[in-house]
Design an enzyme around this catalytic site. Structure first.
Site, short mmCIF file in Angstrom:
data_model
loop_
_atom_site.label_atom_id
_atom_site.label_comp_id
_atom_site.label_asym_id
_atom_site.label_seq_id
_atom_site.Cartn_x
_atom_site.Cartn_y
_atom_site.Cartn_z
N SER A 45 0.81 -1.21 0.00
CA SER A 45 0.00 0.00 0.00
C SER A 45 0.85 1.27 0.00
O SER A 45 0.34 2.36 -0.25
CB SER A 45 -0.94 0.01 1.21
OG SER A 45 -1.91 -1.01 1.10
N GLY A 219 -4.53 -2.13 -0.77
CA GLY A 219 -3.71 -1.78 -1.92
C GLY A 219 -3.42 -0.30 -1.94
O GLY A 219 -3.96 0.47 -1.15
N GLY A 221 -2.85 3.73 -3.56
CA GLY A 221 -3.36 4.71 -4.50
C GLY A 221 -4.83 5.05 -4.40
O GLY A 221 -5.53 4.70 -3.44
N CYS A 246 -9.48 -1.94 3.50
CA CYS A 246 -8.72 -0.76 3.04
C CYS A 246 -9.12 -0.36 1.62
O CYS A 246 -10.21 0.12 1.40
CB CYS A 246 -7.23 -1.02 3.19
SG CYS A 246 -6.23 0.50 3.10
N LEU A 247 -8.25 -0.55 0.62
CA LEU A 247 -8.62 -0.20 -0.75
C LEU A 247 -9.83 -1.01 -1.18
O LEU A 247 -10.70 -0.51 -1.90
CB LEU A 247 -7.45 -0.44 -1.70
CG LEU A 247 -7.70 -0.06 -3.16
CD1 LEU A 247 -7.87 1.45 -3.31
CD2 LEU A 247 -6.58 -0.56 -4.07
N GLN A 250 -12.86 0.80 -0.14
CA GLN A 250 -13.16 1.95 -0.97
C GLN A 250 -13.73 1.53 -2.33
O GLN A 250 -14.69 2.14 -2.83
CB GLN A 250 -11.90 2.78 -1.16
CG GLN A 250 -11.34 3.35 0.13
CD GLN A 250 -9.89 3.80 -0.01
OE1 GLN A 250 -9.36 3.90 -1.11
NE2 GLN A 250 -9.24 4.06 1.12
N ASN A 288 -3.43 2.38 7.05
CA ASN A 288 -2.53 2.90 6.02
C ASN A 288 -3.35 3.26 4.79
O ASN A 288 -3.57 2.42 3.92
CB ASN A 288 -1.44 1.89 5.66
CG ASN A 288 -0.61 2.36 4.50
OD1 ASN A 288 -0.56 3.55 4.18
ND2 ASN A 288 0.07 1.44 3.82
N GLY A 290 -4.75 6.89 2.24
CA GLY A 290 -4.80 8.33 1.98
C GLY A 290 -6.14 8.79 1.46
O GLY A 290 -6.34 9.98 1.24
N PHE A 291 -7.09 7.84 1.24
CA PHE A 291 -8.42 8.18 0.75
C PHE A 291 -9.47 7.64 1.71
O PHE A 291 -9.20 6.74 2.51
CB PHE A 291 -8.63 7.58 -0.64
CG PHE A 291 -7.81 8.25 -1.71
CD1 PHE A 291 -8.37 9.22 -2.54
CD2 PHE A 291 -6.48 7.92 -1.89
CE1 PHE A 291 -7.61 9.83 -3.52
CE2 PHE A 291 -5.71 8.53 -2.87
CZ PHE A 291 -6.28 9.50 -3.68
N HIS A 331 -6.96 -2.26 9.07
CA HIS A 331 -6.34 -3.55 8.77
C HIS A 331 -6.54 -4.55 9.91
O HIS A 331 -5.80 -4.54 10.88
CB HIS A 331 -4.84 -3.37 8.52
CG HIS A 331 -4.54 -2.70 7.23
ND1 HIS A 331 -4.20 -3.39 6.09
CD2 HIS A 331 -4.54 -1.39 6.89
CE1 HIS A 331 -3.99 -2.52 5.10
NE2 HIS A 331 -4.20 -1.31 5.56
N GLU A 333 -5.88 -7.67 9.80
CA GLU A 333 -4.74 -8.60 9.83
C GLU A 333 -3.54 -7.98 10.54
O GLU A 333 -2.56 -8.67 10.83
CB GLU A 333 -4.37 -9.01 8.40
CG GLU A 333 -3.48 -8.05 7.65
CD GLU A 333 -4.16 -6.78 7.20
OE1 GLU A 333 -3.46 -5.86 6.73
OE2 GLU A 333 -5.40 -6.69 7.31
#
Length: 376
Positions: A45, A219, A221, A246-247, A250, A288, A290-291, A331, A333
């Site tokens: 990530s 992941g 970005g 996480c990603l 989103q 972790n 940023g979005f 997260h 995990e």
């Protein structure tokens, strides 16, 4: 060896280089973890980012083969107040400096990371250029101004080939957008038969694996840079139980009609408090990203907010009102910790069991007989 870090606002940090010699650009972010620098370095990530550790001493327990979260580090650069080149730990196999040299990653130490962190908190994440060269500041500024942040990080870190981690229980298709090894460890520890597929696997390719459930991984970005993943999730939603991290959280939100937006400086560390709205219990989480999912955009969807961040009240968890699917922004995990939220994997498997009871599968013999009849 001298090293310099120049931010796009013109701030220049001069320190001591370690790791590889060279030059790199990327988004400068910070992580507040006291431990876990190896997991940070190897977390996909962080692909494309120059990571600053706020804890002042990094490297004191070294690097060991057992603590990697991916095969290789993906950070673009590493920034610390001080790095320890002679680790003191019986598990240590080599130093952070040796790891960075092995993978060609530029590091800088002996700078004021507290000042750097305050700048990022005040102005938001910025592009930066980290170099061990003797180029002038004007040359570095010019190179930084024309550089662009990466937008293809998921394609870079995702597996290129489908592979499996056999088990005797539920078959889980893990869609790899940059999955940490910890997700696979948690699933296999529960006996799951895990098949890992690439980020661009189609809905039909996933269906052909006959999953009991689908795990959407973390992941790097902007989730909007992965439109094919959004399409695949929307096609499979309702067919199989889903759990996103996480990603994956989103992307799931976008597939359900919600929207995402960039945070000022993101959430990165192992001490973020998250409130479960159903129980009012607070969990300390590893994060972790940023979005985030835009709160207002959830209102006109079939999604329900299940968790919020106790620091800034951003969305940390969602569930679908009609289908067996839920996601979290943090997260569970962990790796390196805390492990307060590993119960979510058990919750996912229970969701799969409940779904099977409500939607029993047709006997395989009936499917084969129908296929033969159709062929005639």
């Amino acid at each position: 060896m001298q090293a310099r870090l120049l931010l796009e606002d013109g701030t220049l940090f001069t320190g001591t280089g370690f790791g590889a010699e060279g030059e790199t650009t990327g988004e400068v972010v910070f992580n507040t973890g006291i431990t876990g620098y190896q997991e940070v370095l190897s977390d996909p990530s962080y692909c494309g980012q120059i990571v600053t550790m706020t804890y002042p001493l990094i490297g004191n327990y070294g690097i060991t083969r057992d603590d990697f979260e991916s095969i290789a580090p993906y950070v673009n650069g590493f920034v610390v107040r001080r790095h320890e080149n002679v680790p003191s730990n019986w598990r240590a196999q080599y130093s952070v400096d040796a790891l960075l040299k092995e993978y060609g990653i530029v590091g800088i130490s002996e700078i004021d990371t507290r000042m750097l962190t305050r700048l990022i908190r005040q102005h938001g994440t910025m592009k930066g250029i980290l170099t061990t060269s003797n180029q002038s500041v004007a040359e570095l500024q010019e190179r930084l101004s024309v550089s662009k942040l990466a937008i293809n990080q998921v394609a870079h870190v995702s597996t290129k080939h489908t592979y499996s981690s056999p088990g005797s229980k539920e078959r889980i298709v893990l869609v790899d957008y940059g999955a940490k090894s910890g997700i696979l460890r948690e699933l296999t520890a529960r006996g799951c038969d895990v098949v890992v597929v690439s980020h661009d696997a189609t809905a039909d390719e996933i269906r052909s694996l006959h999953p009991d459930g689908i795990q959407l991984s973390n992941g790097p970005g902007d989730p909007k840079d992965v439109p094919q993943a959004i399409q695949t999730i929307s096609e499979l939603l309702g067919e199989y139980p889903m759990f996103g991290i996480c990603l994956g959280h989103q992307l799931f939100a976008l597939a359900c009609g919600a929207d995402t937006e960039k945070l000022k400086f993101g959430h990165r560390g192992g001490n973020h408090p998250v409130k479960d709205l159903a129980t009012n219990r607070c969990y300390i989480t590893s994060q972790n990203h940023g979005f985030t999912v835009n709160e207002e955009s959830v209102a006109n969807t079939d999604l329900e907010v299940t968790h919020i961040n106790n620091n800034d009240k951003t969305i940390e968890g969602l569930k679908h009102k009609k289908y067996p699917a839920f996601t979290v922004q943090y997260h569970p995990e962990a790796a390196p910790g805390p492990y307060d939220n590993s119960y979510l994997f058990d919750q996912f498997l229970q969701m799969i069991a409940d779904h099977k009871l409500q939607h029993p599968a047709k006997p395989r013999q009936a499917e084969l007989a129908a296929a033969v009849k159709g062929a005639r």
